[in-house]
Write a protein that holds these residues in place. Structure first.
Motif: not given
Length: 142
Positions: A55-64
């Motif tokens: 989740m920490n790594g994913f929070s750096r992405l802007d996947i929509t």
């Protein structure tokens, strides 16, 4: 056992791996530990730390919604990334060499590409999505 417990990620890795050369107990400082409810089975609590990493790594992405995402590696962390991307509305494909991990990812509903059988994965992805992927997440480990 009643009440909250202090749990170390190292302890969980030792507990779950059950390697004979590892000790069954370990000590750690409180700053490296967290509490969880005694009602939560250890088989579920063990995922708290790796999921927080994903989740920490994913929070750096802007996947929509509508984005396309390729996850390389279908181990626990890779599948967590894949599920997070799917939950955010992305179309997800996974790339994995290990046959048992491929099968598990398929059971979770992911499209899995095997580099050993797909001659050109880039062309396969473009054909599936009619465009290039928006994101590539490398979670293959070694």
């Amino acid at each position: 056992m009643n009440g909250p417990l202090f749990v170390s990620a190292l302890y969980f890795s030792i507990l779950i791996s059950r390697k004979p050369y590892l000790c069954s107990l370990t000590s750690t400082t409180v700053s490296f530990s967290t509490t969880y409810s005694a009602d939560l089975p250890v088989e579920k609590a063990v995922f708290a730390e790796p999921l927080s990493c994903a989740m920490n790594g994913f929070s750096r992405l802007d996947i929509t919604p509508g984005d396309t995402c390729v996850v390389i590696g279908c181990g626990p962390i890779g599948l967590m990334f894949a599920q997070l991307a799917r939950l955010n509305g992305a179309r997800v494909a996974c790339i994995e060499l290990n046959k048992s991990r491929q099968e598990y990812a398929r059971k979770l509903g992911f499209t899995v590409l095997d580099p050993d059988t797909n001659e050109n994965i880039n062309n396969k992805l473009k054909a599936m999505w009619e465009r290039r992927e928006n994101y590539v997440i490398e979670a293959a480990g070694r």
